[in-house]
Design an enzyme around this catalytic site. Sequence first.
Site, PDB file in Angstrom:
ATOM      1  N   TYR A  16      -7.779  -8.122   4.198  1.00  0.00           N
ATOM      2  CA  TYR A  16      -7.867  -7.293   2.983  1.00  0.00           C
ATOM      3  C   TYR A  16      -8.446  -5.917   3.312  1.00  0.00           C
ATOM      4  CZ  TYR A  16      -9.471  -5.668  -1.602  1.00  0.00           C
ATOM      5  OH  TYR A  16      -9.707  -4.917  -2.733  1.00  0.00           O
TER       6      TYR A  16
ATOM      7  N   LYS B 117      -6.735  -2.120   3.164  1.00  0.00           N
ATOM      8  CA  LYS B 117      -7.270  -1.007   2.377  1.00  0.00           C
ATOM      9  C   LYS B 117      -7.562   0.209   3.264  1.00  0.00           C
ATOM     10  CE  LYS B 117      -6.933  -2.924  -1.636  1.00  0.00           C
ATOM     11  NZ  LYS B 117      -5.922  -2.439  -2.589  1.00  0.00           N
TER      12      LYS B 117
END
Length: 266
Positions: free
Chosen positions: A153, A157
């Site tokens: 994750y 990002k």
Amino acid sequence: MLDKYGPWAVITGASSGIGAEFARQLASQRFNVVLVARRKQRLQLLAAQLRTTFQVKTVVIVADLTSVEDLERVVQETSAIEVGLLINNAGMETHGPFLSSSQQALQQLIALNICAVTHLAHAYGNRMCAQKRGGIIFVSSLSSSGIPYLSAYSSSKAYVSTLAGTLHQEFRQHGVCCMALEPGFVESEMTLPKESALGKHAATSMMPVNVCVSEALRVFGTRTFCTPGFMNRLRKVALRMLPRSLAMWIVAACLRYSQSRGRINN
Ligand SMILES: NC(=O)c1ccc[n+]([C@@H]2O[C@H](COP(=O)([O-])OP(=O)(O)OC[C@H]3O[C@@H](n4cnc5c(N)ncnc54)[C@H](OP(=O)(O)O)[C@@H]3O)[C@@H](O)[C@H]2O)c1
């Protein structure tokens, strides 16, 4: 804002959380909104509320943004309207040890957090640069500096933030602004304690979703990176001042400590 980035905003992940709040706040500023996500009923309910409360036009597009066909359909179904703003927001997380995530979950995360964001930035960026006006808000995360146990994750990002910053430099000469929104923990389905172990960990430092979105809209056009909240900005600066490997070591140690105290359950 409407003059510069109206009359239509496309918002992905508009069925809940940050995306739904962007839809509410933009509609309150008289933007017409295109709401995109998978849950049709949620989108239709929100669209009806926005039409009644703010007398704006709405379009609902039910789409799974991990599918290239659906991405192309979103672009095609909005080709006849003047889109001045894209909120590139839909995202998912996998948390816990990297090896505890399935290959399928990791592929899905990459398809949504990276491929869909890139596809839409390219499609609407093309249109906006041609029309010499527009803006794209990329919803990234404070975790983009790299967080162990949020490895895929936070890496996705990092890509989103870099894409936003670099595209801002490429697009600005065509009158198009880009910004990476890098929130810390925000109250949403993603951080509900039952949904997210990290949500439990962060319950004390959670930001209300309306505060996050209003800060983003307030600074959009003047900043390339926006981290809402003083404490979050402090965390970001503190992490950046340390050597990267040390920062990651500290975060990993803190998360392991929390886990051993039963505050994070993977
Ligand atoms: N909450 C936080 O603490 C936090 C912090 C930093 C960054 N963010 C980022 O903020 C963004 C929004 O997250 P949130 O916190 O608002 O969480 P959320 O309430 O879970 O919202 C996620 C949104 O993405 C949509 N979505 C998920 N998978 C999708 C798919 N395959 N196709 C289309 N839409 C999909 C969901 O709609 P459907 O399920 O209806 O499709 C939902 O509208 C994400 O990019 C997240 O990474 C959140």
